[in-house]
Design a protein around this motif. Sequence first.
Motif, short mmCIF file in Angstrom:
data_model
loop_
_atom_site.label_atom_id
_atom_site.label_comp_id
_atom_site.label_asym_id
_atom_site.label_seq_id
_atom_site.Cartn_x
_atom_site.Cartn_y
_atom_site.Cartn_z
N GLU A 196 20.94 91.56 40.49
CA GLU A 196 20.30 90.29 40.87
C GLU A 196 21.00 89.66 42.07
OE1 GLU A 196 18.07 88.28 37.21
OE2 GLU A 196 20.24 88.25 36.96
N ALA A 209 13.73 87.67 36.17
CA ALA A 209 13.67 88.71 37.20
C ALA A 209 12.22 89.04 37.55
CB ALA A 209 14.41 89.95 36.71
N TYR A 259 15.78 93.07 42.01
CA TYR A 259 15.35 92.61 40.69
C TYR A 259 14.78 93.74 39.83
CZ TYR A 259 16.05 88.24 43.09
OH TYR A 259 16.62 87.22 43.81
#
Length: 570
Positions: free
Chosen positions: A496, A528, A501
């Motif tokens: 992240e 995410a 993601y």
Amino acid sequence: MVMKSKVIMLLWVLTAFSLSSILVIPGVLAQTDTLTDSDGLVYYSNPSNYIDKKVNFTGKILTLLPPSSGTLGLQMYQTGDTSRNTIVVYSTPIQFSKDDCVRVIGETQPVTEYQNMFGARLSAAAIEAESIKKIECSESIEPAIKTINVNQTQEKNGIKITFDKVEFSDKNTRVYLTIENTGVSDDISFQSSNSRGIQDKSQFITTFSYDVDYPKIESTIPAGVIENGVILFEPMNVNDTDAKFRFETRDTSFDAIQFIFDVILSPVEYYDKLLSVTNDNTTLHSIGNSLFDLGNYSEAIKAYDKVLEIDPNDVYALANKAISLKKLGNYSEVIKYYDKALAIDPDNIEILDYKALYFYNLGNYTEAIQFADRVLAILPEYVDSLNVKAASYLNLGNYTEAIQFADKVLLIDPNYTYALINKGDALKNLGNYTEAIKAYDKVLEIDPNDITALENKNITLAELNSLTEAIESSNKFYPEDSNHFSTFTEKARFQEDLRNYSGAIEFYDKALDINPNSTAVLIDIGNAMNKLRNYSGAIEYYDRVLAIDPDNIWALIHKNETTKILNNFD
């Protein structure tokens, strides 16, 4: 599925009898979890009531049984108790011997009945082992209630004794001792029977275990020889605050040389007792510092307060009380005691430095710089204060000044990792990614496990669009073969940080394989997916959280926000 027939298939010849017939006695299931040694009294009073129960038992082997149809077996006494006769069957070939002790994890079977060679009918509990391993017999027969790692060494007249640890059990007190004759020619003698335990004006003599064969220390120790062994004493009070142990050796002149070790059993209670009878400031400081190191800050403050009753101007008691109050989160009182100390000794570098760090940790960077300057006015090359200034300027966004002070630190101490990280962070914020990576690499040369340097380096690599290199670097710290829940979540959060993601979700999914009901991970996956604009998918994960915890505030908030975004698209 556990095979129930294995015990019935084994028709062994035992040491004193043979299994000529087996009778299955109906059992009643107990409403308990895995049975352990502490449940032995109840289980062996009527094993037939505990058939098909998980057990984690220990025992001492009476005999090994001949293999039957590929199945191995042994007869043991659970915890060495001859009234707890047990047959254990297992499939993994392991080398055991008579009188070994083992830990057996498995499932109870129907009680076995047999006729011995004299015609008497006997019975034994039976266990089918899922795993079995050899253990120290003390763990089974004389388990320690409490273990204190002492690691104290004394040396006198060419004799070195190390007190490694002491174990307290219901049957004895065991001291693990190492004796070294550091001389070059003469023997020394050691008689374990002359050893004594001392507690509350009572002495405890040495004893012997008939059930466990502990290593012994030879009575004659030649020059250059090291002996290791266990000295057994009568049972001592494990709940007392302290104990003394005395050992005696003799040299060639037959002079007795005594070694006395003080062992603290319950540190907080021991120091509390000492605190009530001590009025010496040096001892009180030592007690306070020991309690602080144990994390008992309230008790440490009592010791520092007693110092201040004797000497209200003791600056170190004032400062240490301030630090203890800070640990307790009592910030309103911290400054008061720092200021009292500085009113007495305004140029005390340590206290000025503490106060600079205090303001820095509060996020008051301007005040932190002011107190760091007071230190530097007295000692211009005090690296901790130079680094406080570097870190404070970094947090204030004054990156050029941060680099200047970090460089001043590094001129004095090139391996000061905090300064290198501060410099790297400042360079990164100025867009000088290549030089920032050099600073982080220098930290990792000094300490390859510095996670802050590694993560900041990888984020910087991502800024340089070197995503592949960043991931490879991350994998060195988080090995690919690691299957721990925390490792997967750390990997996910690192992805992240790199704004990868999809990669983060992959690692979060692996964490969910270990703990499918982790609401924190489910929320992280939803977040995410939001970053990837997969709003429907994000809502699915928030709903999974709410199915587990209907009142989860973060899932409710994120679902509400995501639903609004999705409705706007519609």
